[in-house]
Motif scaffolding. Sequence first.
Motif, PDB file in Angstrom:
ATOM      1  N   GLN A   8       0.841  -1.208   0.000  1.00 46.69           N
ATOM      2  CA  GLN A   8       0.000   0.000   0.000  1.00 46.69           C
ATOM      3  C   GLN A   8       0.877   1.259   0.000  1.00 46.69           C
ATOM      4  O   GLN A   8       0.587   2.238  -0.694  1.00 46.69           O
ATOM      5  N   ASP A   9       1.956   1.200   0.775  1.00 47.62           N
ATOM      6  CA  ASP A   9       2.900   2.324   0.773  1.00 47.62           C
ATOM      7  C   ASP A   9       3.539   2.479  -0.610  1.00 47.62           C
ATOM      8  O   ASP A   9       3.794   3.601  -1.063  1.00 47.62           O
ATOM      9  N   GLY A  10       3.818   1.339  -1.250  1.00 49.69           N
ATOM     10  CA  GLY A  10       4.385   1.387  -2.602  1.00 49.69           C
ATOM     11  C   GLY A  10       3.443   2.092  -3.574  1.00 49.69           C
ATOM     12  O   GLY A  10       3.881   2.876  -4.431  1.00 49.69           O
ATOM     13  N   ILE A  11       2.139   1.818  -3.447  1.00 55.67           N
ATOM     14  CA  ILE A  11       1.152   2.514  -4.289  1.00 55.67           C
ATOM     15  C   ILE A  11       1.244   4.017  -4.068  1.00 55.67           C
ATOM     16  O   ILE A  11       1.265   4.811  -5.016  1.00 55.67           O
ATOM     17  N   PHE A  12       1.334   4.409  -2.804  1.00 51.25           N
ATOM     18  CA  PHE A  12       1.285   5.824  -2.449  1.00 51.25           C
ATOM     19  C   PHE A  12       2.510   6.595  -2.961  1.00 51.25           C
ATOM     20  O   PHE A  12       2.387   7.697  -3.497  1.00 51.25           O
ATOM     21  N   TYR A  13       3.687   5.997  -2.840  1.00 47.71           N
ATOM     22  CA  TYR A  13       4.918   6.738  -3.152  1.00 47.71           C
ATOM     23  C   TYR A  13       5.420   6.536  -4.586  1.00 47.71           C
ATOM     24  O   TYR A  13       6.262   7.305  -5.048  1.00 47.71           O
ATOM     25  N   SER A  14       4.934   5.541  -5.295  1.00 49.17           N
ATOM     26  CA  SER A  14       5.473   5.260  -6.626  1.00 49.17           C
ATOM     27  C   SER A  14       4.880   6.207  -7.670  1.00 49.17           C
ATOM     28  O   SER A  14       3.843   6.848  -7.451  1.00 49.17           O
ATOM     29  N   ALA A  15       5.549   6.254  -8.816  1.00 51.76           N
ATOM     30  CA  ALA A  15       5.024   7.018  -9.954  1.00 51.76           C
ATOM     31  C   ALA A  15       3.765   6.326 -10.473  1.00 51.76           C
ATOM     32  O   ALA A  15       3.544   5.130 -10.227  1.00 51.76           O
ATOM     33  N   VAL A  16       2.948   7.067 -11.199  1.00 57.03           N
ATOM     34  CA  VAL A  16       1.667   6.537 -11.681  1.00 57.03           C
ATOM     35  C   VAL A  16       1.844   5.234 -12.459  1.00 57.03           C
ATOM     36  O   VAL A  16       1.070   4.287 -12.298  1.00 57.03           O
ATOM     37  N   SER A  17       2.895   5.173 -13.268  1.00 52.24           N
ATOM     38  CA  SER A  17       3.107   3.999 -14.113  1.00 52.24           C
ATOM     39  C   SER A  17       3.353   2.719 -13.317  1.00 52.24           C
ATOM     40  O   SER A  17       3.168   1.615 -13.834  1.00 52.24           O
ATOM     41  N   ASN A  18       3.777   2.867 -12.049  1.00 51.13           N
ATOM     42  CA  ASN A  18       4.084   1.684 -11.228  1.00 51.13           C
ATOM     43  C   ASN A  18       3.033   1.384 -10.161  1.00 51.13           C
ATOM     44  O   ASN A  18       3.143   0.384  -9.456  1.00 51.13           O
ATOM     45  N   LYS A  19       2.048   2.233 -10.027  1.00 51.37           N
ATOM     46  CA  LYS A  19       1.072   2.062  -8.937  1.00 51.37           C
ATOM     47  C   LYS A  19       0.285   0.758  -9.083  1.00 51.37           C
ATOM     48  O   LYS A  19       0.008   0.074  -8.089  1.00 51.37           O
ATOM     49  N   LEU A  20      -0.086   0.419 -10.307  1.00 49.72           N
ATOM     50  CA  LEU A  20      -0.884  -0.785 -10.518  1.00 49.72           C
ATOM     51  C   LEU A  20      -0.106  -2.043 -10.135  1.00 49.72           C
ATOM     52  O   LEU A  20      -0.686  -3.015  -9.620  1.00 49.72           O
ATOM     53  N   LYS A  21       1.194  -2.031 -10.378  1.00 48.55           N
ATOM     54  CA  LYS A  21       2.031  -3.183 -10.005  1.00 48.55           C
ATOM     55  C   LYS A  21       1.959  -3.417  -8.491  1.00 48.55           C
ATOM     56  O   LYS A  21       1.780  -4.565  -8.027  1.00 48.55           O
ATOM     57  N   TYR A  22       2.085  -2.334  -7.715  1.00 49.93           N
ATOM     58  CA  TYR A  22       2.002  -2.463  -6.251  1.00 49.93           C
ATOM     59  C   TYR A  22       0.584  -2.848  -5.814  1.00 49.93           C
ATOM     60  O   TYR A  22       0.399  -3.616  -4.859  1.00 49.93           O
ATOM     61  N   ALA A  23      -0.431  -2.326  -6.516  1.00 54.13           N
ATOM     62  CA  ALA A  23      -1.820  -2.637  -6.167  1.00 54.13           C
ATOM     63  C   ALA A  23      -2.105  -4.129  -6.384  1.00 54.13           C
ATOM     64  O   ALA A  23      -2.778  -4.769  -5.559  1.00 54.13           O
ATOM     65  N   ASP A  24      -1.604  -4.680  -7.490  1.00 57.26           N
ATOM     66  CA  ASP A  24      -1.774  -6.114  -7.759  1.00 57.26           C
ATOM     67  C   ASP A  24      -1.100  -6.948  -6.667  1.00 57.26           C
ATOM     68  O   ASP A  24      -1.651  -7.950  -6.196  1.00 57.26           O
ATOM     69  N   SER A  25       0.104  -6.525  -6.285  1.00 56.58           N
ATOM     70  CA  SER A  25       0.835  -7.256  -5.233  1.00 56.58           C
ATOM     71  C   SER A  25       0.103  -7.176  -3.908  1.00 56.58           C
ATOM     72  O   SER A  25       0.084  -8.146  -3.129  1.00 56.58           O
ATOM     73  N   ALA A  26      -0.519  -6.022  -3.629  1.00 54.30           N
ATOM     74  CA  ALA A  26      -1.264  -5.854  -2.376  1.00 54.30           C
ATOM     75  C   ALA A  26      -2.453  -6.814  -2.322  1.00 54.30           C
ATOM     76  O   ALA A  26      -2.730  -7.428  -1.280  1.00 54.30           O
ATOM     77  N   VAL A  27      -3.152  -6.972  -3.448  1.00 57.08           N
ATOM     78  CA  VAL A  27      -4.293  -7.898  -3.495  1.00 57.08           C
ATOM     79  C   VAL A  27      -3.816  -9.335  -3.284  1.00 57.08           C
ATOM     80  O   VAL A  27      -4.434 -10.104  -2.530  1.00 57.08           O
TER      81      VAL A  27
END
Length: 576
Positions: A72-91
């Motif tokens: 979730q922290d990765g989603i918050f701090y990453s650039a837009v292009s990488n947010k989905l990658k962190y969101a998938d990992s969070a799920v």
Amino acid sequence: MDLRSHFCFVIIAIFLGQPLSGQKEVFSSYYLIKKQYENRAENDSTALPIVKQYIDKARNEKNYIRLVEGYQDGIFYSAVSNKLKYADSAVFAAQLTKDKNIIGRAHLSRGTVYYFNFKKYKLALEEFLKAYEYSKKSDDKYYHNKVVYRLAVVKSYIGYYDEALILFKQTRDFFKKESEKNIHANLQYGNKRGYYNSLHQMSICYRNLGQQKKADSLTLIGLSLTTGDHEYQQEYGYFLKEKGISEFYKHDYISSITTLQRSKKYIANVDDFAWMTVCNSYIGKSYMALGEMKHAMPYFQKVDSVFQRHHFILPELRNNYEELIAHYQIEKNPLKELYYTKQLLKADSIITQDFPYLSSKIHREYDQRKLLDQKAKLETKFSRSYMLNLTLVVIALLLLLVLYIKFSKERKIKEQYKLLEQKILAASDLMQTKEPEKLKVHHKTDIDQKIVDELLGKLKAFEDRNGFTESGLTLNKLASRFEKNQTYLSAVINEYKGLNFNRYLSELRIAYITDKLYNDKKYLRYTIETLAEECGIASRNNFSDLFFEINGIRPSDFIKKRREDINKDNVRKEGK
């Protein structure tokens, strides 16, 4: 989404007695890692190396609750292009916890990325529906209403305004009531944002349902609550947007432009390109209504640039393309008209896909068949125009090439003429007999020196009386006249003139006629055939080729340049 709201779930979990890990100590090793980055701004990717430490620690220890938090922290701090990658990992990590609340929140986060960062409403809706199912059984009412709010937003975007209003009224009432409680500042902040955003979305729904008075009333409430409050500048910007749109529909175009320009300053801070395009669209429409199309065009083009970059367009922005098409029809610019016709067809395709409910209700100046017919006509017209332009360009290039070749040739002729002129002025005889000792140090012939001297003398006399101008002259004939062996004559010419007999004769003849052309004006009136005969060369072509080979310039060009020089001299003399 901002920093304080990001950590709101953590505070809520603490207040509700839901620990985020199995560890009992307050200041765990996870906390010590998190405190190194938790105060950094959203999208600050410099935090990611430390976030990775948090994620690696949780993964190694198989602490899946903490692992979800790290992603979730990765989603918050990453650039837009990488947010989905962190969101998938969070799920994925949330599934490992087998905790329904955590799983639901992970889906909510992924849906938020789809909705806010990528404007993929169908995908966002799928995630929010999953989150909603999990949230129904949760005791966390804040979390449940946050999911309801997201669901309502997507419903509003795709055109189900009545259904969305019911949900927004629910979230408005909940967040307003919670924000009035004496609770922790971070909790109060999250609830206030939920309340303000619910008001904003309700205003949008009422506007699209044609109930502008209700929309204006909510907008005024929102502005009164957020004006001057630094913590809610994003929400203030959204209310300004609605105020500017309302002013547009009231035909107060100058006020609309001013208000929307102010709104853009706040919306730009959160990189919300969807609402930025709405602002640009209505600014463009306002300028157009004022009859200032040249000011409107840049704003319509900004909407198109976002469409090109993100492949996203809201249905209410569709008529931008109709205005651009109409404008370029008037301007008689088929290329631009064709481009924006194609863009409108692309926009319709996306609207049909992303907003199926709205796509059938949009008023269209151009229906699909008419647009396709117009596109075909424009392509045919442009194709003909393109071929004509291409032909003209090719002709122009060929003309430029011809002019360039002509210019280069003229320059070369001029240079060669000057060089030749210098040679003529330097000596009256271009083929002076060279001193034997200077020509060759070691002679190849074994001819007696007396014979050599005699032949050289006869050659000198031959040159002085222009004997070389005799047509049909051969080595054998000349040797007979000199009463010498032709082998001796050939050897002496080769040795002391540095040339074979034919070349020796050619250079004498060309030098002679060149001198005549330069010094005797009457020769400038002779034809090339006559000049060839004058110097003993039978063929016109042979004469022209030899002249060019020896002098670097054609005889016709030399004559032309010499005439020009004489005319210039005459003009100067007359001027004096």
